[in-house]
Write an enzyme that holds these catalytic residues in place. Structure first.
Site, PDB file in Angstrom:
ATOM      1  N   SER A  82     -15.056 -10.837 -41.999  1.00 41.15           N
ATOM      2  CA  SER A  82     -13.816 -10.101 -41.717  1.00 41.15           C
ATOM      3  C   SER A  82     -12.616 -11.042 -41.681  1.00 41.15           C
ATOM      4  O   SER A  82     -12.737 -12.236 -41.409  1.00 41.15           O
ATOM      5  CB  SER A  82     -13.932  -9.395 -40.364  1.00 41.15           C
ATOM      6  N   THR A  83     -11.441 -10.489 -41.929  1.00 40.34           N
ATOM      7  CA  THR A  83     -10.203 -11.263 -41.876  1.00 40.34           C
ATOM      8  C   THR A  83      -9.960 -11.778 -40.460  1.00 40.34           C
ATOM      9  O   THR A  83      -9.521 -12.914 -40.258  1.00 40.34           O
ATOM     10  CB  THR A  83      -9.038 -10.386 -42.361  1.00 40.34           C
ATOM     11  N   GLU A  84     -10.317 -10.959 -39.504  1.00 41.41           N
ATOM     12  CA  GLU A  84     -10.160 -11.333 -38.099  1.00 41.41           C
ATOM     13  C   GLU A  84     -10.910 -12.650 -37.793  1.00 41.41           C
ATOM     14  O   GLU A  84     -10.350 -13.583 -37.219  1.00 41.41           O
ATOM     15  CB  GLU A  84     -10.753 -10.187 -37.286  1.00 41.41           C
ATOM     16  N   VAL A  85     -12.158 -12.711 -38.200  1.00 41.62           N
ATOM     17  CA  VAL A  85     -12.940 -13.924 -37.953  1.00 41.62           C
ATOM     18  C   VAL A  85     -12.439 -15.075 -38.842  1.00 41.62           C
ATOM     19  O   VAL A  85     -12.458 -16.236 -38.438  1.00 41.62           O
ATOM     20  CB  VAL A  85     -14.449 -13.673 -38.150  1.00 41.62           C
ATOM     21  N   GLU A 102      -9.503  -1.653 -43.242  1.00 43.40           N
ATOM     22  CA  GLU A 102     -10.771  -1.679 -43.969  1.00 43.40           C
ATOM     23  C   GLU A 102     -11.798  -0.858 -43.176  1.00 43.40           C
ATOM     24  O   GLU A 102     -12.118  -1.183 -42.036  1.00 43.40           O
ATOM     25  CB  GLU A 102     -11.242  -3.140 -44.081  1.00 43.40           C
ATOM     26  N   CYS A 105     -16.572  -5.698 -49.494  1.00 36.52           N
ATOM     27  CA  CYS A 105     -15.218  -6.183 -49.247  1.00 36.52           C
ATOM     28  C   CYS A 105     -14.284  -5.773 -50.377  1.00 36.52           C
ATOM     29  O   CYS A 105     -13.089  -5.671 -50.188  1.00 36.52           O
ATOM     30  CB  CYS A 105     -15.220  -7.695 -49.063  1.00 36.52           C
ATOM     31  N   LYS A 146     -25.401 -20.372 -41.491  1.00 35.85           N
ATOM     32  CA  LYS A 146     -25.700 -19.377 -40.469  1.00 35.85           C
ATOM     33  C   LYS A 146     -25.757 -18.005 -41.130  1.00 35.85           C
ATOM     34  O   LYS A 146     -24.813 -17.568 -41.771  1.00 35.85           O
ATOM     35  CB  LYS A 146     -24.636 -19.347 -39.376  1.00 35.85           C
ATOM     36  N   GLU A 167     -13.671 -15.837 -47.704  1.00 36.05           N
ATOM     37  CA  GLU A 167     -13.704 -14.637 -48.538  1.00 36.05           C
ATOM     38  C   GLU A 167     -13.744 -13.486 -47.562  1.00 36.05           C
ATOM     39  O   GLU A 167     -14.753 -13.265 -46.898  1.00 36.05           O
ATOM     40  CB  GLU A 167     -14.939 -14.708 -49.455  1.00 36.05           C
TER      41      GLU A 167
END
Lengths: 526, 524
Positions: free
Chosen positions: B270-273, B423, B326, B216, B292
């Protein structure tokens, strides 16, 4: 060898399981039309190649180069001697200096150069296959489909390794940081034979260059032409001057000068066991250069009664007769289990009789001439010894044709282990078939030789296959196949068949010096 | 594409580091003016089984040129039904006996290598698409992104037939060996900051090891990946080996992460996702996960460093790619005795940064990728001001249209400020002061992230101490942003799981199978 064997394997697989192997990525003409030799090929390159330039010989001598199918003179090539080797070593040493373009080059770029060289070989595939056929007498189609594909694949394979030769960081005791660098050895002398001139050229230069060495290579005096064409491609690909230097010459002069040179860091030799000993002595007498050797063989091919007989006969036939029998890995001692012995001999003789001899440039021909008169005489002399010592000559046994160095496909049965034809490397189209009755016996007899290059075993029994593959003293063991070579697999000999391994990841070790760097640090942490 | 003959990437350094040195003099590198091509968006559908498809529900979404805010074109939007189709294609291509499974490893390598050749051939066109869709300067897309893509694919092409199992001396009368097998159907979800490069980082190792892929691409930047899909078909990958679906994270991305027939998911973003992906794996089929994610990477400048090099590298570390990296060096720790000098030079450097039309060769900085990012960054800048950091330059919008932000530098930043913890992913530099080595190591590690770090010093002991002491996946010494296809990259802590690139990258796409065979008698 790999590809044609693969093709054969693929075809027999197809006929066995009826499945088409789709999407095989073959190079262009392979699937479309039958390639043809270049007619009226002009031989362009006949000089010594140093520093990316063409040089005359210092001694002013030339090597006559013959077509072994006709005995005709093809051309004369500049003959390198000690003085020429000295010049070449200077070029190679210069190219290896710290700070040189070659030393500063990114490893990935070295890989790119090898891949470019592979692309150029692919472009000139027809020319190179023609040159190889007229110079060595091997079949044009074999040169085209086996030697050339093997060469291209070898160059690409090592092209991929260049930036993957990784050192390590090592958890040493104490307050230190330790890492290893995998460095090139330096100037490498490489001496190659006449049976696979181009393929052996690729086997030698590809790992050497991939690791960052510089090279002086001496092609065989019988077959210098493809190597010299490669010189022009090496220059075209963009290798810096001095990285590859090619000096045609004779073993006792140019070859000897390489082996005992004080400024050559490593020598790699492929050829006879006798010369291998001389090379190693010369290294000992001079600067203790590293030595790798790929030498002769008297390879056992063991056929059990439970194997697929048709398949075994066909593979044993190719295992011996491929390339006019001029293979270090030829399966020249065929051990057949007692219950199927007579049947196996009968079918092998039928198969050998079907073999078509003739002009190697013509499609449909299975076997060309031997390399030269001297070799031709040697093979006939060994055939004579077989007769004299009581082996049963089933077919062949003499010369073939009016000109050129052709020998009839020859099969001996009732061969015993003490006969010369069972002990000495014949390097010709002469098959020896012996009888055995137990697995322990055949292992003992197969290992009873000072050689240890390759071996084959044909059986459907997994226990026999694994027992034999562990027990044989040979660098390669093929199970239910023979001559299945590939760039990814290491190849080399136990005992007097050689030192070291070529090809595969193992091949890189022979072209690398390991440097341990240890740095004092204030405080170590895991 | 005959008109695209400006310069060859091989004539220029493709190393990001070299580029940072060349900043300012870039214009001289280019030999002809750039002529935008007006008809460049031919691939805007879903790529499944080597064919182009509309979305099952016929939905599309607009992709926007961030330099102008204008819509470039409509792109088919994949959702769960499309992901199901793609997974089926990928699974079929992975069946035992399929062309892909029976292919020689060296031929898989050759296909990847041919893909690299085609990308190199179409480099100018791909760079153009990338700039149009993402906003990064064309000069960067052409000299950094595309050449790194080519190198990455060539690197993994070489691995295909070198990924070797082992034979193992087990106890007893057994013969034991390992096979390195592909995992199977791999879902790969990639971000918008390096659309082409992240695609190559994902495809290279997955295909070299023989997996099939459902990828995706980010909804902000789908175009270059779809052109690569076209090249994948052109070079002859069998149908179903690579399937590419533009779509939204919560819909198509979520469908991949929770799919019962996807054997592995790799995500960059992102870390969130990243948390959501890991959870989705846990609630579905325990698919393998590599992540990553974000970073708040420390860049430590010791007083003995070459200050000019350090200033330039620190600038480059944070501002490269509009700050949308990143691994951006977004916490610049400077030792007390050189702090003032360093700040002064850094501000000067940031003020010189050329912001503008990404197709102009003088431009160093283009727009942020979209309005959402643009607003988020401006929000961080105002939080910095509010929490007491000293705004030294920039701080606001840089143009009347498009999503341009001025190069911004904050001094006197404290570790507890939002801009020192979160970030920002934009052109905003935070400079912090420190006294001792021990202090700075502790402060640098005091974050949930652990992606990258750098240290500038001439002292070998300091360099070694810091490289062992920092808890990050990459440490650069006297350099920044140095990437090689050969060197692994990935995060400690909440910056990720697993490593991409290098030989290590192959592990994440491999199942190891142990085969043990009884033998009559073992011998050494």
């Amino acid at each position: 060898m790999h590809v044609s064997e693969n093709r054969q394997r693929t075809m027999s697989n197809e006929s066995r399981d009826g499945q088409q192997r789709e999407n095989k990525l073959s190079t262009r003409p392979l699937d479309t039309e039958m390639p043809m030799p270049v007619s009226d090929l002009k031989i362009e390159y006949t000089k010594i190649f140093m520093n990316n330039e063409w040089h005359d010989s210092c001694c002013g001598r030339r090597i006559p180069v013959y077509n072994p199918a006709t005995g005709e003179l093809l051309c004369e090539v500049e003959e390198g001697d000690k003085e020429d080797i000295d010049k070449a070593v200077k070029c190679a040493r210069q190219a290896f200096q710290l700070g040189s373009p070659w030393r500063r080059m990114d490893a990935s770029e070295r890989g790119r150069l090898l891949c470019k060289l592979a692309d150029l070989v692919e472009r000139d595939r027809q020319i190179l296959a023609t040159l190889e056929a007229i110079d060595s007498g091997k079949l044009f189609l074999v040169a085209y489909f086996v030697d050339l594909v093997g060469t291209i694949k070898t160059l690409r394979y090592y092209g991929g390794w260049a930036d993957k030769i990784q050192g390590k960081t090592i958890p040493v005791d104490g307050e230190y940081f330790t890492f290893t660098r995998h460095e090139p050895i330096g100037v490498c002398g490489q001496i190659i034979p006449w049976n696979f001139p181009l393929l052996m050229f690729a086997w030698k230069i590809a790992p050497a260059l991939c690791c960052g060495n510089t090279v002086i290579i001496k092609p065989a005096e019988q077959t210098p032409l493809t190597a010299l064409h490669m010189a022009s491609l090496i220059k075209e690909a963009g290798f810096p001057p001095g990285v590859v230097n090619i000096v045609p010459g004779y073993g006792p002069t140019a070859g000897h000068a390489i082996a005992q040179h004080m400024d050559i860091d490593k020598v790699a030799f492929t050829g006879s066991t006798d010369v291998g000993k001389i090379i190693k002595k010369a290294a000992g007498n001079s600067n203790l250069k590293r030595v790798t050797l790929e030498l002769g063989g008297k390879n056992p091919n063991i056929v059990f009664a439970d194997s697929d007989l048709e398949h075994a006969v066909e593979q044993a036939h190719h295992g011996l007769f491929f390339n006019q029998g001029q293979c270090c890995l030829a399966g020249s001692r065929v051990f057949v289990e007692e219950p199927i012995y007579d049947d196996f001999v009968l079918k092998s003789v039928e198969r050998a009789k079907k073999r078509v001899l003739g002009n190697p440039l013509v499609p449909g021909v299975d076997q060309g001439p031997q390399i030269d008169k001297k070799h031709f005489d040697k093979i006939l002399e060994l055939i004579e010894s077989g007769r004299r010592e009581g082996a049963k000559l089933e077919c062949g046994g003499g010369a073939w044709g009016q000109k050129g160095f052709f020998i009839q496909p020859t099969v001996f049965s009732d061969v015993t282990d003490d006969m010369r034809i069972a002990k000495e490397e014949i390097f010709g189209p002469v098959q020896q078939i012996m009888k055995f009755s137990s697995i322990e016996e055949v292992i003992r007899r197969a290992n009873n030789t000072h050689y240890g290059l390759a071996a084959g075993v044909f059986t459907n029994d997994i226990n026999k296959a694994l027992t034999i593959s562990a027990a044989l003293q040979a660098g390669t063991v093929w199970v239910n196949c023979y001559n299945a070579m590939s760039s990814q697999c290491p190849f080399g000999g136990f005992k007097m068949s050689g030192n070291g391994r070529e090809m595969g990841e193992y091949g890189l070790q022979e072209y690398t010096e390991i440097k341990t760097v240890t740095i004092k640090i204030p405080q170590k942490n895991s | 594409s005959e008109q695209h003959k400006y310069f060859r990437p091989s004539e220029l350094g493709t190393d990001i580091n070299l580029l940072s040195v060349a900043v300012g003099g870039w214009a001289e590198l280019y030999m002809a003016p750039y002529l935008p091509n007006s008809s460049i968006t031919s691939f805007s559908q879903l790529f499944i089984n080597n064919e182009w498809h509309d979305a099952v529900n016929k939905k599309t979404f607009p992709t926007v040129n961030p330099a102008t805010g204008e819509v470039i074109c409509q792109v088919a939007e994949g959702d769960k039904a499309d992901v199901d189709k793609a997974v089926k294609a990928a699974k079929d291509a992975f069946q035992l006996g399929s062309p892909w499974r029976r292919m020689d490893a060296s031929d898989r390598g050759l296909l990847l290598s041919h893909l690299a050749d085609r990308i190199e051939r179409d480099a100018a066109y791909l760079a153009e698409l990338e700039t149009l869709d993402n906003g990064k300067p064309y000069a960067v897309a052409y000299t950094v992104d595309v050449p790194m893509v080519v190198k990455c694919l060539r690197y993994y092409a070489g691995w295909a037939d070198k990924w070797e199992g082992k034979t193992i001396p087990v106890d007893g009368d057994y013969f034991c060996y390992t096979r390195h097998e592909p995992i199977g159907v791999c879902g790969q979800i990639i971000p918008w900051n390096f659309p082409l490069l992240m695609q190559a980082w994902k495809l290279g190792p997955a295909l070299a090891t023989g997996n099939t892929v459902v990828m995706k691409v980010a909804e902000q930047t789908p175009l270059s990946a779809l052109y690569v899909a076209h090249l994948i078909k052109e070079v002859g990958f069998p149908p179903g080996v690579v399937n590419i679906i533009p779509g939204l994270g919560p819909i198509a991305g979520a469908a991949i992460a929770s799919h019962m027939d996807v054997d592995k998911v790799a995500f960059t973003g992102s870390t969130e996702v990243g948390h959501l992906i890991q959870q989705a794996s846990g609630t579905s089929n325990l698919k393998k996960v590599t992540l990553e994610l974000g970073g708040k990477s420390p860049n430590i400048i010791m007083s003995d460093a070459d200050i000019e090099v350090a200033v330039e590298q620190a600038h480059f570390a944070v501002f490269f790619n509009q700050g949308q990296c990143c691994c951006a060096g977004s916490r610049t720790y400077v030792q007390e005795s050189i702090y003032n000098e360093f700040v002064e030079h850094s501000v000067e450097r940031a003020k010189r940064r050329v912001v503008g039309d990404p197709f102009s060769f003088n431009t160093e900085q283009g727009p942020q990728v979209n309005e959402e990012q643009f607003k988020k960054i401006l929000g961080y800048i105002s939080s910095g001001k509010k929490e007491g950091a000293k705004l030294l330059c920039g701080g606001s919008v840089a143009a009347e249209r498009g999503y341009f932000i001025q190069p911004t530098v904050f001094g006197d930043v404290k570790d507890n400020m939002t801009i020192a913890r979160e970030e920002i992913f934009g052109p905003v530099m935070q400079i912090l002061k420190f006294r001792t080595l021990e202090e700075v190591v502790e402060r640098a590690n005091n974050t949930k992230y652990g992606l990258a770090a750098a240290v500038f010093t001439k002292d070998i002991d300091k360099a070694n101490y810091i490289s062992a002491g920092l808890r990050t996946g990459t440490i650069w010494i006297n350099c920044y942003n140095v990437f090689g296809a050969q060197a692994p990259f990935g995060g400690y802590k909440a910056s990720g799981i697993g490593r991409e690139l290098g030989q290590y990258g192959l592990d994440n796409y491999t199942e190891v199978k142990t085969v043990v065979i009884k033998v009559p008698q073992k011998n050494s």
